[in-house]
Scaffold this motif. Structure first.
Motif, PDB file in Angstrom:
ATOM      1  N   GLY A 169     -68.557  90.886-109.228  1.00 54.68           N
ATOM      2  CA  GLY A 169     -67.552  91.130-108.200  1.00 54.68           C
ATOM      3  C   GLY A 169     -66.831  92.444-108.421  1.00 54.68           C
ATOM      4  N   ALA A 170     -66.471  92.718-109.678  1.00 54.01           N
ATOM      5  CA  ALA A 170     -65.807  93.987-109.989  1.00 54.01           C
ATOM      6  C   ALA A 170     -66.721  95.149-109.671  1.00 54.01           C
ATOM      7  N   GLY A 171     -68.005  94.972-109.952  1.00 52.93           N
ATOM      8  CA  GLY A 171     -68.959  96.032-109.654  1.00 52.93           C
ATOM      9  C   GLY A 171     -69.065  96.307-108.172  1.00 52.93           C
ATOM     10  N   ALA A 172     -69.112  95.244-107.369  1.00 50.72           N
ATOM     11  CA  ALA A 172     -69.204  95.424-105.922  1.00 50.72           C
ATOM     12  C   ALA A 172     -67.960  96.101-105.374  1.00 50.72           C
ATOM     13  N   LEU A 173     -66.806  95.781-105.921  1.00 45.01           N
ATOM     14  CA  LEU A 173     -65.559  96.363-105.438  1.00 45.01           C
ATOM     15  C   LEU A 173     -65.480  97.863-105.696  1.00 45.01           C
ATOM     16  N   GLN A 174     -66.259  98.349-106.656  1.00 47.70           N
ATOM     17  CA  GLN A 174     -66.267  99.787-106.917  1.00 47.70           C
ATOM     18  C   GLN A 174     -66.883 100.572-105.768  1.00 47.70           C
ATOM     19  N   MET A 175     -67.553  99.881-104.848  1.00 49.38           N
ATOM     20  CA  MET A 175     -68.101 100.551-103.671  1.00 49.38           C
ATOM     21  C   MET A 175     -67.001 100.969-102.696  1.00 49.38           C
ATOM     22  N   LEU A 176     -65.808 100.384-102.869  1.00 51.27           N
ATOM     23  CA  LEU A 176     -64.665 100.800-102.055  1.00 51.27           C
ATOM     24  C   LEU A 176     -64.183 102.161-102.553  1.00 51.27           C
ATOM     25  N   LYS A 177     -64.011 103.081-101.653  1.00 48.92           N
ATOM     26  CA  LYS A 177     -63.660 104.442-102.063  1.00 48.92           C
ATOM     27  C   LYS A 177     -62.273 104.822-101.577  1.00 48.92           C
ATOM     28  N   ARG A 178     -62.188 105.880-100.781  1.00 51.39           N
ATOM     29  CA  ARG A 178     -60.910 106.434-100.355  1.00 51.39           C
ATOM     30  C   ARG A 178     -60.076 105.407 -99.591  1.00 51.39           C
ATOM     31  N   GLY A 179     -58.806 105.331 -99.966  1.00 51.89           N
ATOM     32  CA  GLY A 179     -57.895 104.422 -99.287  1.00 51.89           C
ATOM     33  C   GLY A 179     -57.798 103.055 -99.935  1.00 51.89           C
ATOM     34  N   TRP A 180     -58.522 102.868-101.043  1.00 52.00           N
ATOM     35  CA  TRP A 180     -58.497 101.582-101.744  1.00 52.00           C
ATOM     36  C   TRP A 180     -58.215 101.818-103.224  1.00 52.00           C
ATOM     37  N   GLU A 181     -57.500 100.893-103.820  1.00 48.75           N
ATOM     38  CA  GLU A 181     -57.222 100.941-105.257  1.00 48.75           C
ATOM     39  C   GLU A 181     -57.656  99.612-105.862  1.00 48.75           C
ATOM     40  N   VAL A 182     -58.633  99.679-106.767  1.00 53.10           N
ATOM     41  CA  VAL A 182     -59.212  98.462-107.354  1.00 53.10           C
ATOM     42  C   VAL A 182     -58.837  98.373-108.823  1.00 53.10           C
ATOM     43  N   LYS A 183     -58.336  97.237-109.231  1.00 49.59           N
ATOM     44  CA  LYS A 183     -58.059  96.973-110.649  1.00 49.59           C
ATOM     45  C   LYS A 183     -58.772  95.688-111.037  1.00 49.59           C
ATOM     46  N   PRO A 184     -59.858  95.804-111.803  1.00 49.24           N
ATOM     47  CA  PRO A 184     -60.612  94.609-112.195  1.00 49.24           C
ATOM     48  C   PRO A 184     -59.838  93.737-113.183  1.00 49.24           C
ATOM     49  N   ALA A 185     -60.078  92.453-113.087  1.00 48.17           N
ATOM     50  CA  ALA A 185     -59.613  91.470-114.072  1.00 48.17           C
ATOM     51  C   ALA A 185     -58.123  91.552-114.360  1.00 48.17           C
ATOM     52  N   VAL A 186     -57.307  91.395-113.330  1.00 47.38           N
ATOM     53  CA  VAL A 186     -55.859  91.326-113.561  1.00 47.38           C
ATOM     54  C   VAL A 186     -55.484  89.971-114.153  1.00 47.38           C
ATOM     55  N   ALA A 187     -56.361  88.989-113.995  1.00 44.89           N
ATOM     56  CA  ALA A 187     -56.148  87.669-114.601  1.00 44.89           C
ATOM     57  C   ALA A 187     -57.510  87.079-114.929  1.00 44.89           C
ATOM     58  N   PHE A 188     -57.573  86.281-115.980  1.00 43.00           N
ATOM     59  CA  PHE A 188     -58.853  85.717-116.405  1.00 43.00           C
ATOM     60  C   PHE A 188     -58.612  84.495-117.281  1.00 43.00           C
ATOM     61  N   THR A 189     -59.658  83.711-117.463  1.00 45.56           N
ATOM     62  CA  THR A 189     -59.604  82.559-118.359  1.00 45.56           C
ATOM     63  C   THR A 189     -60.659  82.735-119.450  1.00 45.56           C
ATOM     64  N   LYS A 190     -60.587  81.893-120.466  1.00 46.58           N
ATOM     65  CA  LYS A 190     -61.571  81.961-121.552  1.00 46.58           C
ATOM     66  C   LYS A 190     -62.954  81.541-121.070  1.00 46.58           C
ATOM     67  N   ASN A 191     -63.005  80.891-119.897  1.00 44.52           N
ATOM     68  CA  ASN A 191     -64.292  80.489-119.320  1.00 44.52           C
ATOM     69  C   ASN A 191     -64.890  81.570-118.415  1.00 44.52           C
ATOM     70  N   GLN A 192     -64.317  82.771-118.474  1.00 46.67           N
ATOM     71  CA  GLN A 192     -64.799  83.928-117.719  1.00 46.67           C
ATOM     72  C   GLN A 192     -64.610  83.785-116.214  1.00 46.67           C
ATOM     73  N   ASP A 193     -63.581  83.063-115.823  1.00 44.21           N
ATOM     74  CA  ASP A 193     -63.133  83.102-114.429  1.00 44.21           C
ATOM     75  C   ASP A 193     -62.204  84.304-114.313  1.00 44.21           C
ATOM     76  N   VAL A 194     -62.366  85.077-113.258  1.00 40.89           N
ATOM     77  CA  VAL A 194     -61.660  86.353-113.173  1.00 40.89           C
ATOM     78  C   VAL A 194     -61.050  86.538-111.790  1.00 40.89           C
ATOM     79  N   VAL A 195     -59.891  87.191-111.761  1.00 38.38           N
ATOM     80  CA  VAL A 195     -59.276  87.614-110.506  1.00 38.38           C
ATOM     81  C   VAL A 195     -59.103  89.130-110.550  1.00 38.38           C
ATOM     82  N   HIS A 196     -59.658  89.824-109.562  1.00 40.81           N
ATOM     83  CA  HIS A 196     -59.502  91.260-109.428  1.00 40.81           C
ATOM     84  C   HIS A 196     -58.473  91.550-108.334  1.00 40.81           C
TER      85      HIS A 196
END
Length: 234
Positions: free
Chosen positions: A97-124
């Motif tokens: 998901g973080a990789g796909a979000l990198q396709m967003l360019k001008r006008g977008w600001e992406v910060k991967p994994a602002v929250a996560f669990t030990k089970n590798q659930d992630v919120v970007h």
């Protein structure tokens, strides 16, 4: 000691690598591209012959026109199929998901994994004209809990005038498949102005400074898809 630099990859080599990757997921890609070339080139070649005339010069121009448009059609179809194959290969992997979000360019600001669990659930987190968008990947129940918590944190800082939206990556009802994620975000209604985005980013720096570093591998999408897109652009 002399510096030895690796020679840059040629465009043809990039195309071959992209084709090899796509072939693993789309076995009929070769036949599809051939049919695309013949159909597009044939139809537009006839149009060119009608437009340029039946003289020798007209015939040459028609052939050149048919070949060029046929190649263009092949590149367009190949680009779309290659992108789909790249998404298919990484869908479900941690960091996709973080990789796909990198396709967003001008006008977008992406910060991967602002929250996560030990089970590798992630919120970007994605910030754009629609507002703050929290994108979750992993177990739907755990991700939903993470998103709820993050919504409260961001609401306290962003204020009532900034919408806080959420998206969960997946193929179940109410979720957004990975291949459609970027397109889905771009279609969201614009609710804030660029000046508000700048102010919001500044406010969120304090929140981000308090977060631990996410132990999450980098997603495989950017490398494969960016390479394929560069090859498509030439």
């Amino acid at each position: 000691m002399s510096n030895v630099t690796e020679p840059p990859r040629g465009r043809l080599r990039q195309l071959r690598q992209a084709y090899t990757i796509t072939k693993r997921e789309d076995r009929n890609i070769g036949l599809l591209l051939l049919l695309t070339f013949l159909l597009v080139g044939g139809v537009l070649g006839v149009i060119g012959w009608w437009a340029f005339g039946s003289s020798l010069l007209g015939l040459i121009l028609s052939i050149v026109f048919a070949v060029l448009t046929g190649i263009l059609g092949v590149l367009i179809v190949f680009g779309r199929r290659a992108e789909k194959a790249a998404y298919t290969q990484v869908e479900g992997q941690v960091g996709a998901g973080a990789g796909a979000l990198q396709m967003l360019k001008r006008g977008w600001e992406v910060k991967p994994a602002v929250a996560f669990t030990k089970n590798q659930d992630v919120v970007h987190r994605v910030i754009g004209r629609p507002g703050v968008i929290l994108v979750g990947e992993g177990n739907p129940t755990r991700v939903r809990n993470l998103i709820t918590s993050e919504k409260k944190k961001h609401a306290r800082i962003a204020g009532e005038e900034v919408p806080i939206l959420d998206v969960i990556i997946g193929r179940d009802e109410g979720q957004v498949p990975l291949p459609k994620l970027v397109k889905h975000l771009r279609k969201l209604p614009k609710s804030i102005k660029p000046a508000q985005m700048t102010s919001l980013l500044y406010k969120l720096k304090a929140l981000d400074a308090m977060r631990p570093v996410a132990p999450m591998p980098r997603g495989p999408v950017p490398t494969s898809m960016k390479g394929q897109r560069k090859a498509m652009r030439g």
